[in-house]
Design a protein around this motif. Sequence first.
Motif, short mmCIF file in Angstrom:
data_model
loop_
_atom_site.label_atom_id
_atom_site.label_comp_id
_atom_site.label_asym_id
_atom_site.label_seq_id
_atom_site.Cartn_x
_atom_site.Cartn_y
_atom_site.Cartn_z
N GLY A 158 0.89 -0.75 -0.39
CA GLY A 158 -0.21 -0.19 0.04
C GLY A 158 0.75 1.30 -0.02
N ARG A 159 1.79 1.20 0.97
CA ARG A 159 3.24 2.13 1.18
C ARG A 159 3.71 2.68 -0.54
NH1 ARG A 159 5.57 3.96 6.00
NH2 ARG A 159 4.36 3.20 7.43
N TYR A 160 3.56 1.81 -1.33
CA TYR A 160 4.30 1.98 -2.78
C TYR A 160 3.99 2.05 -3.78
CZ TYR A 160 7.35 0.23 -6.43
OH TYR A 160 8.87 0.21 -8.12
N ILE A 161 1.83 1.90 -4.06
CA ILE A 161 1.09 2.28 -4.29
C ILE A 161 1.32 3.23 -4.73
CG2 ILE A 161 -1.03 1.73 -4.75
CD1 ILE A 161 -1.05 -1.40 -4.63
N VAL A 162 0.53 4.14 -3.06
CA VAL A 162 0.66 5.75 -2.79
C VAL A 162 1.87 6.60 -2.86
CG1 VAL A 162 0.13 7.31 -0.90
CG2 VAL A 162 -1.00 5.19 -0.51
N PHE A 163 2.78 5.59 -3.14
CA PHE A 163 4.50 6.31 -3.57
C PHE A 163 4.28 6.36 -4.88
CE2 PHE A 163 8.24 5.79 -6.05
CZ PHE A 163 8.30 6.97 -5.87
N LEU A 164 3.73 5.40 -5.98
CA LEU A 164 3.83 5.13 -7.32
C LEU A 164 2.94 6.24 -8.10
CD1 LEU A 164 4.25 1.50 -8.21
CD2 LEU A 164 5.71 3.24 -8.96
N LYS A 165 2.06 6.69 -7.21
CA LYS A 165 0.25 7.15 -7.60
C LYS A 165 0.70 8.83 -7.75
CE LYS A 165 -3.21 4.13 -6.74
NZ LYS A 165 -4.46 4.09 -5.80
N SER A 166 2.05 9.35 -6.78
CA SER A 166 2.15 10.86 -7.02
C SER A 166 3.03 10.86 -7.31
CB SER A 166 2.94 10.30 -5.24
OG SER A 166 4.00 10.07 -5.22
N THR A 167 3.49 10.26 -8.34
CA THR A 167 4.27 10.62 -9.35
C THR A 167 2.87 10.52 -10.64
OG1 THR A 167 4.89 8.50 -10.64
CG2 THR A 167 6.03 8.76 -8.77
N LEU A 168 2.01 11.13 -10.32
CA LEU A 168 1.18 11.37 -11.90
C LEU A 168 0.75 12.71 -11.67
CD1 LEU A 168 -0.09 7.61 -12.01
CD2 LEU A 168 1.15 8.62 -13.96
N PRO A 169 0.07 13.33 -12.72
CA PRO A 169 -0.80 14.38 -12.33
C PRO A 169 -2.05 14.63 -11.40
CG PRO A 169 -0.56 14.18 -14.44
CD PRO A 169 0.04 12.12 -14.11
N LYS A 170 -2.53 14.98 -11.32
CA LYS A 170 -3.86 15.67 -10.10
C LYS A 170 -4.87 14.94 -10.87
CE LYS A 170 -6.33 17.77 -6.99
NZ LYS A 170 -6.58 19.18 -6.56
N ASP A 171 -5.64 13.93 -9.59
CA ASP A 171 -6.64 12.90 -10.74
C ASP A 171 -6.17 12.34 -11.96
OD1 ASP A 171 -8.10 14.10 -8.85
OD2 ASP A 171 -8.41 16.19 -9.57
N PHE A 172 -5.36 12.03 -11.78
CA PHE A 172 -5.13 11.12 -13.24
C PHE A 172 -5.96 9.75 -13.28
CE2 PHE A 172 -2.60 7.87 -15.27
CZ PHE A 172 -2.47 8.58 -17.01
N SER A 173 -6.19 9.15 -14.59
CA SER A 173 -7.42 7.91 -14.48
C SER A 173 -7.37 7.27 -15.83
CB SER A 173 -8.67 8.63 -14.38
OG SER A 173 -9.54 6.99 -14.85
N MET A 174 -7.25 5.85 -15.94
CA MET A 174 -6.94 5.50 -17.45
C MET A 174 -8.06 5.03 -17.67
SD MET A 174 -2.71 3.31 -15.91
CE MET A 174 -1.82 4.60 -15.74
N GLU A 175 -9.05 4.99 -17.44
CA GLU A 175 -10.75 4.67 -17.05
C GLU A 175 -10.76 5.11 -18.35
OE1 GLU A 175 -15.43 5.03 -15.93
OE2 GLU A 175 -13.72 6.87 -15.45
N GLY A 176 -10.87 3.68 -18.87
CA GLY A 176 -11.00 4.40 -20.94
C GLY A 176 -10.05 2.64 -21.62
N MET A 177 -9.08 2.93 -21.01
CA MET A 177 -7.39 2.14 -21.86
C MET A 177 -7.84 0.48 -21.25
SD MET A 177 -4.06 4.32 -20.16
CE MET A 177 -3.62 3.98 -22.22
N LYS A 178 -6.92 -0.10 -22.18
CA LYS A 178 -6.80 -1.71 -21.69
C LYS A 178 -5.78 -1.55 -21.65
CE LYS A 178 -9.87 -5.24 -23.42
NZ LYS A 178 -10.22 -6.57 -24.00
N ILE A 179 -4.78 -2.46 -20.71
CA ILE A 179 -3.64 -2.95 -20.21
C ILE A 179 -3.84 -4.09 -20.37
CG2 ILE A 179 -2.10 -2.57 -19.42
CD1 ILE A 179 -3.07 0.50 -18.09
N VAL A 180 -2.62 -4.59 -21.01
CA VAL A 180 -2.02 -6.39 -20.59
C VAL A 180 -0.69 -5.91 -20.09
CG1 VAL A 180 -1.84 -8.56 -21.67
CG2 VAL A 180 -3.03 -6.72 -22.83
N LEU A 181 -0.85 -6.54 -19.27
CA LEU A 181 0.83 -7.04 -17.97
C LEU A 181 0.79 -8.23 -17.74
CD1 LEU A 181 -0.94 -5.24 -14.96
CD2 LEU A 181 0.02 -4.12 -16.43
N ASP A 182 2.34 -8.53 -18.00
CA ASP A 182 3.25 -9.23 -18.56
C ASP A 182 3.98 -9.46 -17.17
OD1 ASP A 182 4.70 -11.56 -17.99
OD2 ASP A 182 5.91 -11.11 -20.52
#
Length: 449
Positions: A158-182
């Motif tokens: 949770g701590r690491y996720i909060v940090f990673l999100k903090s590097t993005l612009p305010k209210d950033f969202s990926m809604e509408g995107m489809k992403i494949v993760l490996d």
Amino acid sequence: MKLFGTDGIRGVANKSPMTPFHIVKVGIALTHYLIKTKSHKPKIIIGKDTRLSGYMLETSLAAGITAMGGEVLLVGPMPTPGIAFLTKNINADAGVVISASHNPYEDNGIKIFNSEGMKLSDAGEREIEKTAISANIHHLLPKAAKIGKNVRVEDALGRYIVFLKSTLPKDFSMEGMKIVLDCANGATYKIAPMLFSELRAEVKVFGASPDGVNINKNCGSLYPDKLSQLVLKEKADVGLAFDGDGDRLIAVDEKGGIVSGDEVIALLADFLKEKRKLKNNCIVGTVMSNYGLRKYCEKKNIKIRMTRVGDKYVLEEMQRMGALIGGEDSGHIIMLDHHTTGDGLLTALQLISVMRQKKKKLSVLRKVMKRYPQVLINVPVGKRADFKKVPELKKAYDDAQAQLEGRGRVLIRYSGTQLLLRIMVEGPSHKEINKIAESLTKIFKKKLS
């Protein structure tokens, strides 16, 4: 006996130095070093990837630390850059990652970060090594009342996720995107799907079922072909491939095209330059960076510095130049305005942030850099002779360089770990560089085998 190499301690599990016997001593030596430099009971955070031997080495390292009176903070599977962040975030005295990165499961390693989340200095490694191999190490152990303990850190992800999100612009969202993760069946198997789902992307995942022996096996950043196929099949916007310890990213565009680390560096640098945020107008690569990255910088009037292969050398040069971005074609990319080390998840977020802000597909954005064809041939040699002192070899090398001048390059160097000479040729066409590489290989093999 030498323990530390260019990137921590590495070896095959249950063979020296990656045995419980040796790693207990490393734990004792690390704690002794911290007690001397910090003058208090040290707290040391331990993370690992998903290798079978991780359990054994985690237990051994923790035993050595607690035997010497240190407190161990256990977080379980966690990307290497996550440990670098948590070490500083939790105010630990050191962080240790048990991982062999992109190597197969049989290998494992120990990487140490200082309290600032930076890799431990060479001097620190030498002192720890000296203590660990000492015949009198057992005399350092304190009385029973001063033995340390293990504590489980429950909110590490949770701590690491909060940090990673903090590097993005305010209210950033990926809604509408489809992403494949490996996730390479490695350290990102849990956190990557959580992170991108929380950012409202539609996530498809593979390589997220670790069993201890399938880490990096035909998956992850070293093997992006399957991800490319899945991106096309799922009609996804982007594919993201991480390596076993999560410090690398190789991306795939919506057309199934594999986007290298150098292309990502160029893309991110271009965005920052447009925003007038490319500090000191410079980036850092390595001698193995694609020739196309140099040509991109030349075209955009960006200063580029090349270092030896290894993130350690990239970071040192970035700090010297005051650069914000540097990295390797392998996908190990450092963004010093956000983190102290290469971070696959962070790089992926910044890449998608550029896509969203510019409202362009990755296949369009990647065109900022033209990747040059490359051929690499390994030539077995009997010894590491200075080929520039052999007239015939020097002439062959100089002639090849002259043939490609302004259109490509020739790089000839010895492997740091094997008796191999690596001949790399880059240029405008596969036909031309293959002909040059084959000619060089024939001459060098004859003289050096």
